[in-house]
Design an enzyme around this catalytic site. Structure first.
Site, mmCIF file in Angstrom:
data_model
loop_
_atom_site.group_PDB
_atom_site.id
_atom_site.type_symbol
_atom_site.label_atom_id
_atom_site.label_comp_id
_atom_site.label_asym_id
_atom_site.label_seq_id
_atom_site.Cartn_x
_atom_site.Cartn_y
_atom_site.Cartn_z
ATOM 1 N N ASP A 54 -37.018 -45.989 -31.008
ATOM 2 C CA ASP A 54 -36.751 -46.058 -29.568
ATOM 3 C C ASP A 54 -37.999 -46.589 -28.872
ATOM 4 O OD1 ASP A 54 -34.085 -44.580 -29.000
ATOM 5 O OD2 ASP A 54 -35.125 -43.182 -30.315
ATOM 6 N N ARG A 108 -42.372 -45.119 -28.877
ATOM 7 C CA ARG A 108 -42.759 -44.464 -30.135
ATOM 8 C C ARG A 108 -44.003 -45.100 -30.741
ATOM 9 N NH1 ARG A 108 -39.564 -40.691 -28.254
ATOM 10 N NH2 ARG A 108 -37.346 -40.988 -28.675
ATOM 11 N N ARG A 134 -35.294 -44.872 -16.841
ATOM 12 C CA ARG A 134 -34.974 -45.612 -18.062
ATOM 13 C C ARG A 134 -33.921 -46.688 -17.787
ATOM 14 N NH1 ARG A 134 -32.997 -41.195 -22.000
ATOM 15 N NH2 ARG A 134 -32.968 -42.937 -23.498
ATOM 16 N N LYS A 191 -27.369 -49.217 -24.679
ATOM 17 C CA LYS A 191 -26.984 -47.803 -24.682
ATOM 18 C C LYS A 191 -26.901 -47.292 -23.245
ATOM 19 C CE LYS A 191 -31.758 -46.152 -25.441
ATOM 20 N NZ LYS A 191 -32.698 -45.586 -26.403
ATOM 21 N N HIS A 192 -26.058 -46.294 -22.983
ATOM 22 C CA HIS A 192 -25.270 -45.440 -23.877
ATOM 23 C C HIS A 192 -23.816 -45.607 -23.471
ATOM 24 C CE1 HIS A 192 -29.306 -43.675 -23.254
ATOM 25 N NE2 HIS A 192 -29.232 -43.255 -24.507
ATOM 26 N N HIS A 219 -28.949 -34.099 -24.225
ATOM 27 C CA HIS A 219 -29.725 -33.464 -25.290
ATOM 28 C C HIS A 219 -29.461 -31.961 -25.317
ATOM 29 C CE1 HIS A 219 -32.049 -37.211 -24.838
ATOM 30 N NE2 HIS A 219 -32.414 -37.014 -26.086
ATOM 31 N N ASP A 250 -25.580 -41.994 -30.680
ATOM 32 C CA ASP A 250 -26.823 -41.367 -30.266
ATOM 33 C C ASP A 250 -27.102 -40.252 -31.276
ATOM 34 O OD1 ASP A 250 -29.074 -40.758 -28.783
ATOM 35 O OD2 ASP A 250 -28.021 -40.598 -26.878
#
Length: 606
Positions: A141, A149, A210, A240-241, A253, A326
């Site tokens: 990601d 990352r 985002r 996404k998403h 999440h 996801d």
């Protein structure tokens, strides 16, 4: 690094046929040319030689701990044994025949670019030796902004909402191209970016900055441009998403969001960026763990919904590329079904890649059992594996699975790439308030500055706390700036310390992070203003902070607390560059949320 001869021997003679196939990526077109047909024929022949366990493994993309494929640190060996039942990435590939591995910072996969390249090569070597010459599709990601990352010395760009404030499709394309080149150099060939969600809910806790913004057409254009940039660099982009996570007030999440849009609203609001991504040849699309009753009234999350993934995405939108879930460890997909049912239902819905299940053993065995008992057919698995192998072939992974240290040095974090990121960032900073033309600050009138504010947990795009980064940048621009971290919930004692420090300087720069009507950050800013010192607020995440800060004389939106955006904000504060960003989302009034305080497109200049 293993030789090309070793690789060719492992591919059973299929490499040449695969690499002369459609040079576009697997999801890019429905090309029925002779070359594409020949590639498909070779891929189908490869699939026909796979055992059922090998087929099941190709569907999974999983985490693994460690900086090395064969010699991770002991703590990472322990974590792998506990969560995956293997010691190393090489053992993981050998046991489960996984088709993909995802890198995380917290899994200690991404220490530095050269280490990442070695890890990628080690994973590919293990896969080529154990999986009939099949390479692994390595992903991460790397959205930029608040989700990264791979950190410095790689090039870090502004996040999506900042790019939305810049409004330049050329910048989005440049971001994708350069970021793609650097990911490819370290062996990462699938990036879970860009975010195609249209963020229309200011309270959205998981998307927010985002997203490129709240206007579907603007988001669609930037999504398509970024996709083109990534895939020009032979890195699979991932929109996404799906079918759209932009209007939620629950983080998937930790909960199970429900989207209340009608089908007509979905067509007008949520769908355009995904349609644009498909037209741009998007390689992969990620599902959302959301309930969308207007599209499927079963109560299932979209990840497990055949009406949404097959009926709408495949049949209505005509998408035949890779569909990836996801993370299957998220609560949104685990609320209704157990971890053994989720991967099976996802495949029945139309998914190809099963991302990061909480227990790989449970998920892998559940899929195997479903085929053995007739709930899933091998033909259904074959269809997904063909899409996955098409993608790997389109990315030339069969031909060039390895990367080189020289390529890392030549490509990652070059001066030209870093300069491009700075230029893009300078076009994103948005000036929302500038009473009495306080900005730009003058080194003659305001030589001494105090930088206070929130220091949230740092993404990989930061070298330190935001207050310190901003103070350093302002000092390098000729001011004497002192940093004082006050946190996201400053105490009365901390506020008093900041107020006392403010009395000894000429102006205060306050970094704010998700301010609310009752936030201690608001109290901090108000008490700083009461000192009589000029206060410049810098919203380091959501631009909505400005609605709760009516007393400040100047306010900027930086959209993130990463170094590249904070440095750009410092240059705007110092007058080295003009503020050029325009709001990509509306900011509502704090006292009357149904009314707009600052509309989309608003932004001041000097």
């Amino acid at each position: 690094m293993p030789s090309r001869r070793t690789f060719l021997a492992g591919t059973a003679g299929i490499t040449t046929a695969l690499t002369i196939g459609n040079p576009a990526h697997a999801g890019a077109t429905n090309d029925k040319s002779d070359k594409s047909d020949k590639s498909d024929k070779q891929l189908r022949a490869l699939i026909s030689r796979m055992t059922l366990p090998e087929k099941v493994g190709q569907l999974f993309v999983t985490r693994v701990y460690g900086h090395s494929a064969t010699a991770p640190d002991q703590a990472d060996i322990d974590a792998n044994l506990k969560e995956l039942g293997v010691r190393t990435a090489a053992e993981l590939v050998a046991r489960y025949r996984v088709g993909g591995i995802i890198y995380f910072t917290w899994a200690h996969n991404t220490r530095d670019p050269h280490q990442i390249a070695d890890l990628s090569n080690g994973i590919q070597k293990a896969s080529l030796e154990r999986q009939r010459g099949l390479p692994v599709l390595i992903s991460t990601d790397q959205e930029h902004g608040i989700v990264c990352r791979v950190g410095e010395p790689a090039t870090l760009f502004p996040g999506a909402m900042a790019v939305g404030a810049g409004g330049s499709r050329a910048d989005a394309r440049t971001l994708g191209r350069i970021a793609g080149q650097e990911l490819r150099a370290i062996g990462v060939r699938q990036n879970y970016s860009p975010v195609a969600d249209v963020n229309v809910n200011p309270a959205n806790p998981v998307i927010g900055v985002r997203s490129f913004g709240s206007e579907p057409d603007a988001v669609a254009g930037l999504v398509a441009a970024e996709v083109a940039g990534y895939q020009r660099s032979q890195v699979a982009a991932t929109a996404k998403h799906f079918p759209g996570h932009g209007d939620t007030s629950v983080d998937s999440h930790y909960g199970f969001p429900v989207i209340t849009h009608t089908r007509a609203q979905w067509d007008a609001l949520d769908a355009p960026p995904f349609r644009a991504a498909i037209r741009a040849g998007i390689d992969s699309i990620m599902t959302a763990h959301i309930q969308f009753p207007a599209l499927d009234d079963s109560g299932d999350p979209a990840t497990l919904s055949r009406p949404i993934l097959t009926g709408i995405l495949r049949e209505e939108l005509g998408y035949d590329g890779v569909v990836v879930t996801d993370s299957l460890g998220m609560e949104g997909v685990r609320t209704k079904y157990g971890d053994d049912r989720v991967p099976v239902l996802a495949l029945k819905a139309g998914v190809d890649q099963l991302l990061n299940p909480p227990s790989l053993a449970v998920a892998w065995n559940a899929v195997l059992k479903a085929v053995q008992e007739g709930e899933l057919t091998e033909e259904r698995l074959d269809a997904s594996i063909l899409r996955i192998l098409r993608l790997k072939a389109g990315l030339r992974l069969f031909e060039s699975p390895y990367v080189s240290q020289a390529g890392v040095t030549r490509t990652v974090g070059t001066a030209a790439h870093l300069a491009a990121a700075d230029r893009i960032a300078e076009r994103t900073t948005t000036l929302l308030v500038n009473e009495g033309r306080l900005l730009p600050l003058s080194r003659r009138r305001h030589p001494r500055l105090l930088v206070v504010g929130a220091d949230p947990a740092s993404p990989s795009g930061t070298t330190g706390p935001p207050t310190g980064v901003l103070a350093t940048a302002l000092t390098e621009l000729g001011f004497t700036a002192t940093a004082l971290s006050t946190g996201t919930t400053p105490s009365a004692t901390t506020i008093a310390q900041a107020v006392a420090a403010a009395r000894g300087v000429d102006a205060v720069v306050a970094g704010t992070y998700n301010v609310t009507a009752t936030s201690a950050q608001k109290t901090l800013v108000e008490q700083l203003v009461a000192t009589g010192k000029p206060v410049v607020a810098v919203a380091i995440r959501n631009p909505y902070d400005v609605a709760h800060l009516p007393s400040v004389r100047a306010c900027l939106a930086a959209y993130s607390w990463t170094d590249v955006e904070l440095r750009a904000a410092a240059r705007v504060i110092a007058g080295r560059v003009e503020p050029r960003g325009k709001l990509p989302v509306p900011v509502q009034r704090a006292d009357e949320p149904t009314r707009v305080l600052y509309p989309v497109g608003y932004g001041l200049s000097y």
